[in-house]
Design an enzyme around this catalytic site. Structure first.
Site, mmCIF file in Angstrom:
data_model
loop_
_atom_site.group_PDB
_atom_site.id
_atom_site.type_symbol
_atom_site.label_atom_id
_atom_site.label_comp_id
_atom_site.label_asym_id
_atom_site.label_seq_id
_atom_site.Cartn_x
_atom_site.Cartn_y
_atom_site.Cartn_z
ATOM 1 C CG HIS A 170 71.122 54.679 68.979
ATOM 2 N ND1 HIS A 170 72.100 53.732 68.856
ATOM 3 C CD2 HIS A 170 70.015 54.026 69.405
ATOM 4 C CE1 HIS A 170 71.605 52.548 69.190
ATOM 5 N NE2 HIS A 170 70.343 52.705 69.523
ATOM 6 C CE1 TYR B 226 79.012 53.759 63.384
ATOM 7 C CE2 TYR B 226 80.053 52.797 61.449
ATOM 8 C CZ TYR B 226 78.949 53.339 62.069
ATOM 9 O OH TYR B 226 77.764 53.463 61.360
ATOM 10 C CE LYS C 258 74.982 59.763 55.710
ATOM 11 N NZ LYS C 258 74.193 59.557 56.912
ATOM 12 C CE1 TYR D 277 76.951 56.702 61.178
ATOM 13 C CE2 TYR D 277 75.349 57.316 62.863
ATOM 14 C CZ TYR D 277 76.052 56.339 62.173
ATOM 15 O OH TYR D 277 75.861 55.019 62.459
HETATM 16 P P1 FAD Z 1 66.836 47.360 47.161
HETATM 17 O O1 FAD Z 1 66.567 47.360 48.613
HETATM 18 O O2 FAD Z 1 67.949 46.536 46.634
HETATM 19 O O3 FAD Z 1 65.491 46.940 46.443
HETATM 20 C C1 FAD Z 1 65.422 46.586 45.078
HETATM 21 C C2 FAD Z 1 64.295 45.586 44.863
HETATM 22 O O4 FAD Z 1 64.162 45.348 43.475
HETATM 23 C C3 FAD Z 1 64.583 44.233 45.520
HETATM 24 O O5 FAD Z 1 63.514 43.848 46.328
HETATM 25 C C4 FAD Z 1 64.802 43.310 44.341
HETATM 26 O O6 FAD Z 1 64.370 41.987 44.591
HETATM 27 C C5 FAD Z 1 63.966 43.962 43.265
HETATM 28 N N1 FAD Z 1 64.391 43.670 41.900
HETATM 29 C C6 FAD Z 1 65.633 43.463 41.422
HETATM 30 N N2 FAD Z 1 65.619 43.222 40.107
HETATM 31 C C7 FAD Z 1 64.328 43.299 39.731
HETATM 32 C C8 FAD Z 1 63.664 43.134 38.485
HETATM 33 N N3 FAD Z 1 64.323 42.831 37.381
HETATM 34 N N4 FAD Z 1 62.323 43.256 38.448
HETATM 35 C C9 FAD Z 1 61.619 43.557 39.575
HETATM 36 N N5 FAD Z 1 62.195 43.717 40.788
HETATM 37 C C10 FAD Z 1 63.535 43.581 40.859
HETATM 38 N N6 FAD Z 1 71.924 51.495 54.192
HETATM 39 C C11 FAD Z 1 71.696 52.398 55.183
HETATM 40 O O7 FAD Z 1 71.177 53.491 54.893
HETATM 41 N N7 FAD Z 1 72.007 52.158 56.490
HETATM 42 C C12 FAD Z 1 72.576 50.994 56.861
HETATM 43 O O8 FAD Z 1 72.783 50.793 58.060
HETATM 44 C C13 FAD Z 1 72.878 50.017 55.821
HETATM 45 N N8 FAD Z 1 73.442 48.829 56.129
HETATM 46 C C14 FAD Z 1 73.549 47.869 55.160
HETATM 47 C C15 FAD Z 1 74.036 46.632 55.533
HETATM 48 C C16 FAD Z 1 74.148 45.637 54.585
HETATM 49 C C17 FAD Z 1 74.695 44.305 55.025
HETATM 50 C C18 FAD Z 1 73.743 45.870 53.234
HETATM 51 C C19 FAD Z 1 73.828 44.779 52.189
HETATM 52 C C20 FAD Z 1 73.253 47.108 52.862
HETATM 53 C C21 FAD Z 1 73.149 48.101 53.810
HETATM 54 N N9 FAD Z 1 72.647 49.362 53.489
HETATM 55 C C22 FAD Z 1 72.493 50.302 54.470
HETATM 56 C C23 FAD Z 1 72.234 49.663 52.127
HETATM 57 C C24 FAD Z 1 70.726 49.521 51.917
HETATM 58 O O9 FAD Z 1 70.296 48.244 52.361
HETATM 59 C C25 FAD Z 1 70.384 49.738 50.439
HETATM 60 O O10 FAD Z 1 71.010 50.933 50.008
HETATM 61 C C26 FAD Z 1 68.875 49.827 50.213
HETATM 62 O O11 FAD Z 1 68.284 48.543 50.293
HETATM 63 C C27 FAD Z 1 68.538 50.430 48.842
HETATM 64 O O12 FAD Z 1 67.166 50.371 48.623
HETATM 65 P P2 FAD Z 1 66.579 50.234 47.152
HETATM 66 O O13 FAD Z 1 65.111 50.247 47.302
HETATM 67 O O14 FAD Z 1 67.217 51.232 46.262
HETATM 68 O O15 FAD Z 1 67.118 48.831 46.624
HETATM 69 C C1 DHB Z 2 74.381 49.069 60.500
HETATM 70 C C2 DHB Z 2 74.847 49.056 59.212
HETATM 71 C C3 DHB Z 2 75.773 49.998 58.811
HETATM 72 O O1 DHB Z 2 76.231 50.000 57.558
HETATM 73 C C4 DHB Z 2 76.257 50.946 59.714
HETATM 74 O O2 DHB Z 2 77.181 51.843 59.301
HETATM 75 C C5 DHB Z 2 75.768 50.958 60.995
HETATM 76 C C6 DHB Z 2 74.830 50.012 61.398
HETATM 77 C C7 DHB Z 2 73.373 48.073 60.900
HETATM 78 O O3 DHB Z 2 73.066 47.189 60.087
HETATM 79 O O4 DHB Z 2 72.883 48.156 62.036
#
Ligand code: FAD
Ligand code: DHB
Length: 391
Positions: A72, A201, A297, A385
């Site tokens: 995009h 947005y 982010k 962004y």
């Molecule tokens: P996580 O993805 O949370 O991974 C952590 C892992 O550790 C999990 O699989 C969990 O099961 C495991 N775990 C937990 N506890 C333990 C334990 N005790 N022992 C072993 N394993 C364990 N970010 C963006 O950049 N862009 C977006 O568009 C965006 N949209 C989002 C929309 C939603 C609805 C949500 C909820 C989040 C969004 N985010 C977005 C945020 C993004 O999903 C997270 O920041 C990202 O998943 C972080 O990755 P991580 O690997 O740090 O943690």
């Molecule tokens: C999506 C999630 C976000 O937090 C955002 O700012 C834009 C798009 C998504 O899940 O597609």
């Protein structure tokens, strides 16, 4: 059992770290409490920054992303019933974002690790860190009921916002910074054609709405709700009514409805723990910091952290130098705070704060008007962004 780097959590941070270390000849073991099916099926982020995409491609796990992701070059900010395009690429020397679901990134990384015989233990239980002050910290866990111990040179705490790693650090070592917002998002996954080529947005008197996408057939939509909202209060009809109202324009645009495949409420939260390290334990991703989703982010910060950590660990194993490991937290936190600022700013500008007076709302409209009419202001939004430069 013994490994060089014990990684807790198979999210984007843990899996990518394991992959990047493998490319540099460093062994790691990944421990995950959930099943492979669960981590590969959980719907979360969708927006990948240019730097995230570049890293995944450079490290050999970007093939499907390049084929199936959708690039995009702009986003729309919609308010007052009108859309205004922010031409991201034109304002940032050609940089762009790519829409590619987080769980597809997870599938690609799990596939790459397993193909290289990289050990990932799924469905482990009772994970605990011991001997953190020694030169050989250990991770204890149960696999199939059996107690196991993994001795490590280093531990990477990549276990997200609710994990055990941050909680294992003694009281008083970390300084937490936190803000709980009076905001939630109701997210839905919809079987329908795209309503827009680019993300929208929208700020409306009734609250925020976001139109995103996953594929030509599956769409992702969000609307602002109470953070403690009970999903049962949102039958499909109410969701569509609210989305139509908040996204309404006088410009002849149609929101395509379809079957709702998934519904979730996410409460908004900003959090940073400083420093992102204790002895030989390094925190990365959501384990160290959480941003509200409005800036897209979270996943990108997790990727940026492990890029720095993998480089620092590689330096240590190649030359014994500890300088880069010592700088890990400081380098990451500079980016983290800038992402916090951007996420907070986007959140403040685009949500309806009903408890506050009309003055604030007028300030938000004026800010949107400014951002969409000033090239300087639009450039600031665009460069944040698509992702600030690495380092
Ligand atoms: P996580 O993805 O949370 O991974 C952590 C892992 O550790 C999990 O699989 C969990 O099961 C495991 N775990 C937990 N506890 C333990 C334990 N005790 N022992 C072993 N394993 C364990 N970010 C963006 O950049 N862009 C977006 O568009 C965006 N949209 C989002 C929309 C939603 C609805 C949500 C909820 C989040 C969004 N985010 C977005 C945020 C993004 O999903 C997270 O920041 C990202 O998943 C972080 O990755 P991580 O690997 O740090 O943690
Ligand atoms: C999506 C999630 C976000 O937090 C955002 O700012 C834009 C798009 C998504 O899940 O597609």
């Amino acid at each position: 059992m013994r490994t060089q780097v014990g990684i807790v959590g198979a999210g984007p941070a843990g899996l990518l770290l394991s992959h990047l270390l493998h490319l540099r000849g460093i062994d790691s073991v990944v421990l995950e409490i959930r099943s492979r099916k669960e981590i590969e099926g959980t719907i979360r982020a969708g927006v990948l920054e240019q730097g995230t995409v570049d890293l995944l491609i450079e490290s050999g796990v970007g093939g499907r992303l390049q084929r199936e992701g959708s690039v995009h070059h702009g986003i729309e900010l919609r308010f007052g019933g009108r859309g205004h395009r922010i031409p991201l690429s034109e304002l940032t020397g050609g940089r762009a974002i790519t829409l590619y679901p987080q769980h597809e990134v997870i599938k690609d990384l799990v596939g790459a690790r397993l193909e290289a015989n990289g050990p990932i233990f799924f469905e482990v239980a009772d994970v605990g860190l011991v001997d953190l002050t020694s030169s050989t910290p250990k991770i204890r866990f149960r696999k199939d009921g059996e107690l196991k111990e993994l001795a490590c040179d280093f531990i990477a705490g990549c276990d997200g916002g609710q994990g055990v790693c941050r909680a294992s650090i003694p009281e008083g070592v970390l300084t937490p910074f936190e803000r709980v917002h009076p905001l939630g998002w109701l997210g839905i996954l919809v079987q329908a054609p795209r309503s827009s080529e680019e993300l929208i947005y929208a700020l409306h008197d009734r609250g925020f709405a976001l139109v995103s996408t996953r594929s030509p057939e599956i769409q992702r939509l969000y609307l602002q709700c109470d953070p403690n909202e009970d999903i049962d209060n949102w039958p499909d009809g109410r969701i569509w009514e609210e989305l139509h109202a908040r996204l309404a324009t006088d410009e002849g645009w149609t929101l395509h409805e379809g079957a709702i495949l998934d519904k979730v409420v996410v409460a908004m939260h900003s959090f940073v723990a400083e420093p992102m390290r204790y002895k030989r334990l390094f925190l990365a991703g959501d384990a160290a910091h959480i941003v509200p989703p409005t800036g897209a982010k979270g996943l990108n910060l997790a990727v940026a952290d492990v890029r720095v950590l993998a480089g620092a660990l590689a330096d240590f194993y190649a030359s014994g130098r500890t300088g880069p490991l010592d700088e890990y937290s400081e380098i990451c936190l500079r980016r983290v705070w800038k992402a916090q600022r951007f996420s907070w700013w986007m959140t403040s500008m685009l949500h309806r704060f009903h408890e506050e007076d009309r003055f604030r709302y007028q300030m938000q409209i004026a800010e949107l008007d400014y951002v969409t009419s000033s090239r300087a202001a639009a450039t600031s939004l665009a460069e944040n962004y698509v992702g600030l430069p690495i380092g």
